[in-house]
Write a protein that holds these residues in place. Structure first.
Motif, PDB file in Angstrom:
ATOM      1  N   GLN A 315     -36.583  -0.327 -56.501  1.00 41.35           N
ATOM      2  CA  GLN A 315     -36.015   0.483 -57.678  1.00 41.35           C
ATOM      3  C   GLN A 315     -34.032   0.740 -57.402  1.00 41.35           C
ATOM      4  N   ILE A 316     -33.768  -0.014 -58.085  1.00 35.02           N
ATOM      5  CA  ILE A 316     -32.915   0.361 -58.052  1.00 35.02           C
ATOM      6  C   ILE A 316     -31.848   1.134 -58.999  1.00 35.02           C
ATOM      7  N   TYR A 317     -30.944   2.254 -58.599  1.00 37.16           N
ATOM      8  CA  TYR A 317     -30.604   3.087 -59.115  1.00 37.16           C
ATOM      9  C   TYR A 317     -29.275   3.593 -59.953  1.00 37.16           C
ATOM     10  N   THR A 318     -28.469   4.138 -60.416  1.00 35.92           N
ATOM     11  CA  THR A 318     -26.972   3.504 -60.480  1.00 35.92           C
ATOM     12  C   THR A 318     -26.656   4.889 -60.763  1.00 35.92           C
ATOM     13  N   GLY A 319     -26.759   5.898 -60.322  1.00 43.38           N
ATOM     14  CA  GLY A 319     -26.750   7.298 -60.458  1.00 43.38           C
ATOM     15  C   GLY A 319     -26.384   7.470 -61.608  1.00 43.38           C
ATOM     16  N   ASN A 320     -27.000   7.769 -62.601  1.00 43.40           N
ATOM     17  CA  ASN A 320     -26.409   7.200 -63.932  1.00 43.40           C
ATOM     18  C   ASN A 320     -26.029   8.980 -64.770  1.00 43.40           C
ATOM     19  N   HIS A 321     -26.907   9.951 -63.860  1.00 39.27           N
ATOM     20  CA  HIS A 321     -27.221  11.231 -64.449  1.00 39.27           C
ATOM     21  C   HIS A 321     -26.133  12.098 -63.266  1.00 39.27           C
ATOM     22  N   LEU A 322     -25.441  11.667 -62.593  1.00 40.51           N
ATOM     23  CA  LEU A 322     -24.025  12.416 -61.628  1.00 40.51           C
ATOM     24  C   LEU A 322     -23.543  12.267 -63.017  1.00 40.51           C
ATOM     25  N   ASN A 323     -23.120  13.658 -62.616  1.00 41.56           N
ATOM     26  CA  ASN A 323     -22.025  14.108 -64.169  1.00 41.56           C
ATOM     27  C   ASN A 323     -21.036  15.298 -63.295  1.00 41.56           C
ATOM     28  N   GLY A 324     -20.829  15.142 -62.242  1.00 37.62           N
ATOM     29  CA  GLY A 324     -18.803  15.609 -61.558  1.00 37.62           C
ATOM     30  C   GLY A 324     -19.167  17.379 -61.191  1.00 37.62           C
ATOM     31  N   LYS A 325     -20.799  17.853 -61.241  1.00 34.81           N
ATOM     32  CA  LYS A 325     -20.697  19.168 -61.198  1.00 34.81           C
ATOM     33  C   LYS A 325     -20.930  19.183 -59.410  1.00 34.81           C
ATOM     34  N   ILE A 326     -21.174  18.268 -59.136  1.00 40.25           N
ATOM     35  CA  ILE A 326     -22.021  18.282 -57.477  1.00 40.25           C
ATOM     36  C   ILE A 326     -20.717  17.780 -56.857  1.00 40.25           C
ATOM     37  N   GLN A 327     -19.922  18.359 -55.635  1.00 37.35           N
ATOM     38  CA  GLN A 327     -18.522  18.268 -55.112  1.00 37.35           C
ATOM     39  C   GLN A 327     -19.004  17.786 -53.374  1.00 37.35           C
ATOM     40  N   GLY A 328     -19.030  16.222 -53.067  1.00 38.23           N
ATOM     41  CA  GLY A 328     -19.290  16.243 -52.061  1.00 38.23           C
ATOM     42  C   GLY A 328     -18.482  16.410 -50.739  1.00 38.23           C
ATOM     43  N   LYS A 329     -19.008  16.223 -49.496  1.00 32.84           N
ATOM     44  CA  LYS A 329     -18.743  16.612 -48.144  1.00 32.84           C
ATOM     45  C   LYS A 329     -17.039  15.740 -47.858  1.00 32.84           C
ATOM     46  N   GLU A 330     -16.811  15.145 -48.648  1.00 34.05           N
ATOM     47  CA  GLU A 330     -15.406  14.823 -48.942  1.00 34.05           C
ATOM     48  C   GLU A 330     -14.840  15.175 -49.512  1.00 34.05           C
ATOM     49  N   GLY A 331     -14.725  16.196 -50.147  1.00 31.36           N
ATOM     50  CA  GLY A 331     -14.427  17.120 -51.102  1.00 31.36           C
ATOM     51  C   GLY A 331     -13.893  16.421 -52.714  1.00 31.36           C
ATOM     52  N   VAL A 332     -15.289  15.001 -52.719  1.00 29.31           N
ATOM     53  CA  VAL A 332     -15.223  14.272 -53.990  1.00 29.31           C
ATOM     54  C   VAL A 332     -15.839  14.548 -55.225  1.00 29.31           C
ATOM     55  N   PRO A 333     -15.712  14.786 -56.072  1.00 24.54           N
ATOM     56  CA  PRO A 333     -16.561  14.839 -57.314  1.00 24.54           C
ATOM     57  C   PRO A 333     -17.259  13.255 -57.144  1.00 24.54           C
ATOM     58  N   TYR A 334     -18.632  14.009 -57.584  1.00 27.54           N
ATOM     59  CA  TYR A 334     -19.931  12.908 -57.726  1.00 27.54           C
ATOM     60  C   TYR A 334     -19.891  12.716 -59.742  1.00 27.54           C
ATOM     61  N   THR A 335     -19.136  12.338 -60.013  1.00 24.15           N
ATOM     62  CA  THR A 335     -19.638  11.648 -61.050  1.00 24.15           C
ATOM     63  C   THR A 335     -20.032  10.328 -61.004  1.00 24.15           C
ATOM     64  N   THR A 336     -20.162  10.094 -62.828  1.00 22.82           N
ATOM     65  CA  THR A 336     -21.807   8.880 -62.550  1.00 22.82           C
ATOM     66  C   THR A 336     -21.912   7.655 -62.895  1.00 22.82           C
ATOM     67  N   ARG A 337     -22.276   7.308 -62.193  1.00 23.69           N
ATOM     68  CA  ARG A 337     -22.218   6.303 -61.202  1.00 23.69           C
ATOM     69  C   ARG A 337     -21.631   5.839 -59.969  1.00 23.69           C
ATOM     70  N   PHE A 338     -21.926   7.262 -59.283  1.00 24.88           N
ATOM     71  CA  PHE A 338     -20.619   7.057 -58.130  1.00 24.88           C
ATOM     72  C   PHE A 338     -21.759   6.835 -57.367  1.00 24.88           C
TER      73      PHE A 338
END
Length: 378
Positions: A315-338
Protein backbone atom coordinates in the motif's frame (compact mmCIF):
# COMPACT_ATOMS: atom_id res chain seq x y z
CA UNK A 1 57.64 4.46 33.26
CA UNK A 2 54.76 2.04 32.73
CA UNK A 3 52.28 4.73 33.81
CA UNK A 4 53.80 7.22 31.36
CA UNK A 5 53.73 4.67 28.54
CA UNK A 6 50.07 3.88 29.25
CA UNK A 7 49.26 7.61 29.33
CA UNK A 8 50.96 8.18 25.98
CA UNK A 9 49.19 5.16 24.48
CA UNK A 10 45.78 6.29 25.75
CA UNK A 11 46.41 9.85 24.52
CA UNK A 12 47.33 8.61 21.04
CA UNK A 13 44.15 6.56 20.86
CA UNK A 14 42.08 9.59 21.89
CA UNK A 15 43.77 11.87 19.34
CA UNK A 16 43.38 9.25 16.61
CA UNK A 17 39.67 8.95 17.34
CA UNK A 18 39.27 12.72 17.49
CA UNK A 19 41.23 13.55 14.35
CA UNK A 20 40.14 10.53 12.30
CA UNK A 21 36.61 9.77 13.55
CA UNK A 22 35.54 8.13 10.32
CA UNK A 23 38.25 5.52 10.78
CA UNK A 24 36.89 4.48 14.18
CA UNK A 25 33.93 2.16 13.77
CA UNK A 26 30.95 2.77 16.05
CA UNK A 27 30.13 -0.08 18.36
CA UNK A 28 27.05 -2.07 17.38
CA UNK A 29 24.48 -2.78 20.05
CA UNK A 30 21.14 -2.01 21.62
CA UNK A 31 20.32 0.07 24.69
CA UNK A 32 17.19 0.75 26.72
CA UNK A 33 15.77 3.84 28.46
CA UNK A 34 12.44 4.93 29.90
CA UNK A 35 10.32 6.68 27.26
CA UNK A 36 7.26 7.45 29.39
CA UNK A 37 4.40 5.96 31.36
CA UNK A 38 0.97 4.73 30.42
CA UNK A 39 -2.08 6.25 32.19
CA UNK A 40 -2.06 3.22 34.53
CA UNK A 41 1.56 3.90 35.47
CA UNK A 42 3.13 1.14 33.39
CA UNK A 43 6.56 2.10 32.05
CA UNK A 44 7.18 2.26 28.32
CA UNK A 45 10.72 2.00 26.98
CA UNK A 46 12.72 3.35 24.09
CA UNK A 47 15.33 1.08 22.51
CA UNK A 48 18.26 2.40 20.47
CA UNK A 49 19.74 0.06 17.86
CA UNK A 50 23.13 1.02 16.40
CA UNK A 51 25.21 -0.79 13.78
CA UNK A 52 28.92 -0.57 12.99
CA UNK A 53 28.20 1.87 10.15
CA UNK A 54 26.81 4.37 12.66
CA UNK A 55 23.18 4.02 11.63
CA UNK A 56 20.77 4.53 14.53
CA UNK A 57 17.15 3.44 14.88
CA UNK A 58 15.02 4.10 17.97
CA UNK A 59 11.95 1.91 18.58
CA UNK A 60 9.47 1.91 21.46
CA UNK A 61 7.58 -1.09 22.83
CA UNK A 62 4.41 1.04 22.81
CA UNK A 63 2.93 -0.06 19.50
CA UNK A 64 6.34 -0.98 18.12
CA UNK A 65 6.75 2.56 16.75
CA UNK A 66 9.89 3.43 14.82
CA UNK A 67 10.40 6.68 16.71
CA UNK A 68 13.52 7.87 14.87
CA UNK A 69 15.74 6.56 12.11
CA UNK A 70 18.88 8.35 10.98
CA UNK A 71 20.64 7.61 7.70
CA UNK A 72 23.54 9.30 5.85
CA UNK A 73 23.18 11.32 2.67
CA UNK A 74 25.77 11.17 -0.13
CA UNK A 75 28.16 13.35 1.92
CA UNK A 76 27.79 11.14 5.00
CA UNK A 77 25.54 13.56 6.90
CA UNK A 78 23.17 11.70 9.23
CA UNK A 79 19.57 12.97 9.21
CA UNK A 80 16.11 11.70 10.14
CA UNK A 81 14.38 9.78 7.36
CA UNK A 82 11.11 8.83 9.10
CA UNK A 83 8.40 11.07 10.50
CA UNK A 84 7.76 11.09 14.23
CA UNK A 85 6.59 13.28 17.10
CA UNK A 86 8.78 14.65 19.92
CA UNK A 87 7.52 12.95 23.09
CA UNK A 88 5.79 9.84 24.37
CA UNK A 89 2.85 12.02 25.39
CA UNK A 90 2.48 12.97 21.72
CA UNK A 91 2.25 9.30 20.74
CA UNK A 92 -0.39 8.69 23.42
CA UNK A 93 -2.49 11.53 21.99
CA UNK A 94 -2.68 9.62 18.75
CA UNK A 95 -0.76 10.45 15.58
CA UNK A 96 -1.25 9.64 11.90
CA UNK A 97 0.34 6.27 12.77
CA UNK A 98 3.95 7.39 12.32
CA UNK A 99 5.72 4.03 12.21
CA UNK A 100 3.95 1.47 14.43
CA UNK A 101 3.06 -2.20 14.00
CA UNK A 102 -0.39 -2.47 12.43
CA UNK A 103 -2.64 -5.44 13.26
CA UNK A 104 -4.45 -7.70 13.40
CA UNK A 105 -5.32 -6.51 9.94
CA UNK A 106 -3.45 -3.78 8.11
CA UNK A 107 -5.62 -1.66 5.83
CA UNK A 108 -9.41 -2.04 5.44
CA UNK A 109 -12.14 -4.64 5.81
CA UNK A 110 -15.45 -3.51 4.29
CA UNK A 111 -18.00 -2.45 6.91
CA UNK A 112 -16.16 -4.56 9.48
CA UNK A 113 -17.81 -7.74 8.18
CA UNK A 114 -16.22 -11.03 7.23
CA UNK A 115 -17.17 -14.71 7.03
CA UNK A 116 -14.85 -17.52 8.13
CA UNK A 117 -15.90 -21.15 7.73
CA UNK A 118 -19.52 -20.07 7.26
CA UNK A 119 -19.66 -17.88 10.38
CA UNK A 120 -20.00 -14.09 10.12
CA UNK A 121 -17.88 -11.86 12.34
CA UNK A 122 -18.39 -8.17 13.04
CA UNK A 123 -15.28 -6.11 13.69
CA UNK A 124 -15.10 -2.61 15.17
CA UNK A 125 -15.35 0.09 12.54
CA UNK A 126 -13.51 3.36 12.11
CA UNK A 127 -12.85 5.53 9.08
CA UNK A 128 -15.75 5.71 6.59
CA UNK A 129 -17.62 2.94 8.40
CA UNK A 130 -15.02 0.30 7.55
CA UNK A 131 -12.64 -1.63 9.79
CA UNK A 132 -9.25 0.06 9.48
CA UNK A 133 -5.77 -0.92 10.72
CA UNK A 134 -6.96 -3.33 13.41
CA UNK A 135 -9.80 -1.24 14.82
CA UNK A 136 -10.12 1.46 17.44
CA UNK A 137 -7.46 -0.02 19.74
CA UNK A 138 -5.16 -1.88 17.39
CA UNK A 139 -1.67 -3.26 17.92
CA UNK A 140 -0.27 0.28 17.56
CA UNK A 141 -1.82 1.14 20.95
CA UNK A 142 -0.59 -1.89 22.90
CA UNK A 143 2.43 -2.21 25.19
CA UNK A 144 4.49 -5.11 23.87
CA UNK A 145 6.86 -7.31 25.88
CA UNK A 146 10.42 -6.60 24.73
CA UNK A 147 13.51 -8.81 24.48
CA UNK A 148 16.90 -7.30 23.56
CA UNK A 149 19.27 -9.22 21.29
CA UNK A 150 22.67 -7.57 21.64
CA UNK A 151 24.52 -9.00 18.63
CA UNK A 152 26.73 -7.45 15.91
CA UNK A 153 23.36 -7.01 14.22
CA UNK A 154 21.27 -5.81 17.19
CA UNK A 155 17.63 -6.84 17.33
CA UNK A 156 14.51 -6.03 19.33
CA UNK A 157 11.94 -8.79 19.71
CA UNK A 158 8.41 -7.58 20.60
CA UNK A 159 5.62 -9.93 21.70
CA UNK A 160 1.91 -9.40 22.25
CA UNK A 161 -0.96 -11.83 22.77
CA UNK A 162 -4.26 -10.58 21.38
CA UNK A 163 -7.19 -12.19 23.25
CA UNK A 164 -10.08 -13.95 21.56
CA UNK A 165 -12.70 -11.34 20.60
CA UNK A 166 -10.40 -8.32 20.68
CA UNK A 167 -11.82 -5.75 18.22
CA UNK A 168 -14.18 -8.52 17.11
CA UNK A 169 -11.53 -10.95 15.87
CA UNK A 170 -11.87 -14.66 16.68
CA UNK A 171 -9.03 -16.57 18.29
CA UNK A 172 -6.23 -15.84 20.72
CA UNK A 173 -3.39 -14.62 18.54
CA UNK A 174 0.22 -14.82 19.75
CA UNK A 175 2.29 -12.27 17.81
CA UNK A 176 6.04 -11.75 17.59
CA UNK A 177 7.70 -8.92 15.65
CA UNK A 178 11.49 -8.64 15.47
CA UNK A 179 13.34 -5.54 14.28
CA UNK A 180 16.97 -6.23 13.28
CA UNK A 181 19.41 -3.47 12.29
CA UNK A 182 21.74 -5.11 9.82
CA UNK A 183 25.37 -4.31 9.02
CA UNK A 184 24.45 -3.12 5.52
CA UNK A 185 22.22 -0.28 6.81
CA UNK A 186 19.02 -2.28 6.40
CA UNK A 187 16.23 -2.61 8.94
CA UNK A 188 14.70 -6.07 8.76
CA UNK A 189 11.23 -6.69 10.20
CA UNK A 190 10.16 -10.29 10.80
CA UNK A 191 6.53 -11.02 11.69
CA UNK A 192 5.25 -14.25 13.21
CA UNK A 193 1.85 -15.27 14.60
CA UNK A 194 -0.12 -18.35 15.71
CA UNK A 195 -3.76 -18.77 16.68
CA UNK A 196 -6.01 -21.19 18.58
CA UNK A 197 -9.04 -20.51 16.33
CA UNK A 198 -9.49 -19.69 12.67
CA UNK A 199 -8.85 -15.96 12.17
CA UNK A 200 -7.30 -13.48 9.74
CA UNK A 201 -3.89 -11.81 9.99
CA UNK A 202 -2.30 -9.06 7.90
CA UNK A 203 0.56 -7.37 9.76
CA UNK A 204 2.58 -4.41 8.50
CA UNK A 205 4.53 -1.34 9.60
CA UNK A 206 3.25 2.17 8.94
CA UNK A 207 6.47 4.20 8.75
CA UNK A 208 6.34 7.49 6.86
CA UNK A 209 9.63 7.91 4.96
CA UNK A 210 11.15 11.17 3.82
CA UNK A 211 14.62 10.70 2.36
CA UNK A 212 15.25 14.45 2.09
CA UNK A 213 16.12 14.58 5.78
CA UNK A 214 12.87 16.46 6.50
CA UNK A 215 13.81 19.40 4.23
CA UNK A 216 10.91 19.16 1.77
CA UNK A 217 7.94 17.00 0.81
CA UNK A 218 8.28 13.71 -1.08
CA UNK A 219 6.99 14.89 -4.46
CA UNK A 220 10.45 15.13 -6.05
CA UNK A 221 11.42 11.61 -4.98
CA UNK A 222 11.53 8.84 -7.56
CA UNK A 223 9.53 5.68 -6.90
CA UNK A 224 9.81 2.33 -8.68
CA UNK A 225 7.40 -0.57 -8.12
CA UNK A 226 7.77 -3.94 -9.92
CA UNK A 227 4.00 -4.11 -10.16
CA UNK A 228 2.06 -4.06 -13.42
CA UNK A 229 -1.32 -4.09 -11.62
CA UNK A 230 -3.01 -2.25 -8.75
CA UNK A 231 -6.32 -2.51 -6.90
CA UNK A 232 -8.89 0.14 -7.82
CA UNK A 233 -11.32 1.02 -5.01
CA UNK A 234 -14.73 2.52 -4.37
CA UNK A 235 -15.21 5.93 -2.73
CA UNK A 236 -14.52 4.49 0.73
CA UNK A 237 -11.28 2.92 -0.60
CA UNK A 238 -12.51 -0.65 -0.45
CA UNK A 239 -11.15 -2.68 -3.41
CA UNK A 240 -13.66 -3.46 -6.14
CA UNK A 241 -12.03 -6.87 -6.65
CA UNK A 242 -10.46 -5.95 -9.98
CA UNK A 243 -6.71 -6.23 -10.56
CA UNK A 244 -6.21 -3.38 -13.01
CA UNK A 245 -3.26 -2.76 -15.30
CA UNK A 246 -1.20 0.31 -14.43
CA UNK A 247 -0.39 0.91 -18.10
CA UNK A 248 -1.49 4.35 -19.25
CA UNK A 249 -2.55 5.42 -15.73
CA UNK A 250 -0.97 7.61 -13.01
CA UNK A 251 -0.27 4.33 -11.18
CA UNK A 252 2.50 3.18 -13.51
CA UNK A 253 5.75 3.10 -11.52
CA UNK A 254 7.25 0.12 -13.31
CA UNK A 255 10.15 2.47 -14.12
CA UNK A 256 11.56 5.04 -11.66
CA UNK A 257 9.08 7.94 -11.80
CA UNK A 258 8.87 11.22 -9.90
CA UNK A 259 6.02 10.85 -7.39
CA UNK A 260 4.65 14.33 -8.03
CA UNK A 261 4.41 13.97 -11.81
CA UNK A 262 0.82 12.66 -11.88
CA UNK A 263 -0.37 12.79 -8.28
CA UNK A 264 -2.76 15.68 -8.98
CA UNK A 265 -4.35 14.21 -12.10
CA UNK A 266 -7.94 15.24 -11.39
CA UNK A 267 -9.16 13.37 -14.47
CA UNK A 268 -8.38 10.06 -12.76
CA UNK A 269 -11.17 8.77 -10.51
CA UNK A 270 -8.81 6.71 -8.37
CA UNK A 271 -6.61 9.73 -7.67
CA UNK A 272 -9.76 11.56 -6.55
CA UNK A 273 -10.82 8.73 -4.24
CA UNK A 274 -7.40 8.57 -2.59
CA UNK A 275 -6.74 12.34 -2.65
CA UNK A 276 -3.49 11.22 -4.28
CA UNK A 277 -1.91 7.80 -3.88
CA UNK A 278 -3.48 5.57 -1.24
CA UNK A 279 -3.73 2.24 -3.06
CA UNK A 280 -2.40 -1.29 -3.05
CA UNK A 281 -0.05 -2.35 -5.86
CA UNK A 282 0.14 -6.03 -6.85
CA UNK A 283 3.68 -7.36 -7.30
CA UNK A 284 4.49 -9.21 -10.50
CA UNK A 285 6.27 -11.79 -8.34
CA UNK A 286 3.56 -13.33 -6.15
CA UNK A 287 5.90 -15.86 -4.51
CA UNK A 288 6.55 -15.89 -0.77
CA UNK A 289 10.29 -15.44 -1.25
CA UNK A 290 12.04 -12.22 -0.24
CA UNK A 291 12.07 -10.10 -3.40
CA UNK A 292 12.51 -6.46 -4.41
CA UNK A 293 9.25 -4.60 -3.80
CA UNK A 294 10.19 -0.95 -4.34
CA UNK A 295 12.98 1.59 -4.69
CA UNK A 296 12.88 5.24 -3.65
CA UNK A 297 15.50 7.83 -4.66
CA UNK A 298 15.83 11.38 -3.34
CA UNK A 299 18.01 13.20 -5.91
CA UNK A 300 19.12 16.13 -3.73
CA UNK A 301 20.35 14.13 -0.73
CA UNK A 302 21.30 11.12 -2.83
CA UNK A 303 19.60 8.74 -0.40
CA UNK A 304 18.38 5.55 -2.01
CA UNK A 305 16.09 3.00 -0.39
CA UNK A 306 15.41 -0.55 -1.53
CA UNK A 307 12.46 -2.39 -0.02
CA UNK A 308 12.33 -6.19 -0.07
CA UNK A 309 9.35 -8.25 1.09
CA UNK A 310 7.72 -11.67 1.12
CA UNK A 311 4.28 -10.05 0.79
CA UNK A 312 2.15 -10.02 -2.40
CA UNK A 313 1.47 -6.28 -2.37
CA UNK A 314 2.29 -2.85 -0.99
CA UNK A 315 0.00 0.00 0.00
CA UNK A 316 1.55 3.27 -1.13
CA UNK A 317 0.33 6.32 0.79
CA UNK A 318 1.68 9.80 0.12
CA UNK A 319 0.65 11.63 3.30
CA UNK A 320 -2.34 13.18 1.55
CA UNK A 321 -4.09 14.10 4.80
CA UNK A 322 -1.15 15.69 6.60
CA UNK A 323 -1.96 19.38 7.03
CA UNK A 324 0.94 21.03 8.85
CA UNK A 325 -0.75 20.98 12.26
CA UNK A 326 1.65 18.32 13.57
CA UNK A 327 5.22 19.43 14.14
CA UNK A 328 7.85 16.72 14.05
CA UNK A 329 10.76 16.08 16.34
CA UNK A 330 12.92 18.20 14.00
CA UNK A 331 10.68 21.24 14.58
CA UNK A 332 9.34 20.96 11.03
CA UNK A 333 5.57 21.06 10.31
CA UNK A 334 4.41 17.95 8.52
CA UNK A 335 2.53 19.40 5.57
CA UNK A 336 0.61 17.58 2.83
CA UNK A 337 2.65 14.84 1.17
CA UNK A 338 5.55 15.19 3.56
CA UNK A 339 5.88 11.43 3.97
CA UNK A 340 5.74 8.25 1.91
CA UNK A 341 4.40 4.98 3.34
CA UNK A 342 5.33 1.62 1.85
CA UNK A 343 3.06 -0.74 3.79
CA UNK A 344 3.93 -4.27 2.69
CA UNK A 345 0.89 -6.49 3.11
CA UNK A 346 -1.74 -8.82 1.76
CA UNK A 347 -4.54 -7.02 -0.06
CA UNK A 348 -7.17 -4.84 1.65
CA UNK A 349 -10.50 -6.58 2.30
CA UNK A 350 -9.06 -9.98 1.36
CA UNK A 351 -11.54 -11.90 3.57
CA UNK A 352 -14.33 -10.67 1.28
CA UNK A 353 -12.57 -11.39 -2.03
CA UNK A 354 -11.94 -15.09 -2.76
CA UNK A 355 -9.75 -14.15 -5.74
CA UNK A 356 -7.26 -12.34 -3.44
CA UNK A 357 -4.42 -14.19 -1.66
CA UNK A 358 -5.84 -15.56 1.58
CA UNK A 359 -5.19 -13.95 4.95
CA UNK A 360 -6.82 -16.81 6.88
CA UNK A 361 -4.75 -18.38 9.66
CA UNK A 362 -5.76 -21.68 11.28
CA UNK A 363 -4.64 -23.50 14.44
CA UNK A 364 -1.44 -25.41 13.80
CA UNK A 365 -0.32 -22.94 11.11
CA UNK A 366 2.28 -20.18 11.54
CA UNK A 367 1.93 -16.79 9.89
CA UNK A 368 5.34 -15.52 8.79
CA UNK A 369 6.30 -12.41 6.86
CA UNK A 370 9.48 -10.40 6.31
CA UNK A 371 10.14 -6.90 5.03
CA UNK A 372 13.55 -5.21 4.68
CA UNK A 373 14.20 -1.49 4.17
CA UNK A 374 17.78 -0.96 2.99
CA UNK A 375 19.38 2.53 2.86
CA UNK A 376 22.34 3.72 0.80
CA UNK A 377 23.35 6.88 -1.05
CA UNK A 378 24.53 7.68 -4.56
Amino acid sequence: MKILSFFLFASSIFLFAFIFPKLVKPKAGISKEIFGKMPDGKEVHLFTLTNTAGMEVKITNYGGYIVTWKAPDRTGKQEYITLGVPTFADYLKGTPVFGPIIGRYGNRIAKGKMVLDGKEYTLTTNGSGNHMHGGKIGFDKKVWAATLVNNPEPALKLQYTSPDGEEGYPGTLAVEVTYTLQKNNALRIDYKATTDKVTVVNLTNHAYFNLSGMKRDVLNQELMLPASKFLPTDRTQIPTGELKSVAGTPFDFTKPTVIGNRINDTTDTQIKYGHGYDHCWVFNDQSKKLKLGATVYEPVSGRFMEMYTTEPGVQIYTGNHLNGKIQGKEGVPYTTRFGLCLETQHFPDSPNHPNFPTTTLRPGETYQSTTVYKLSAK
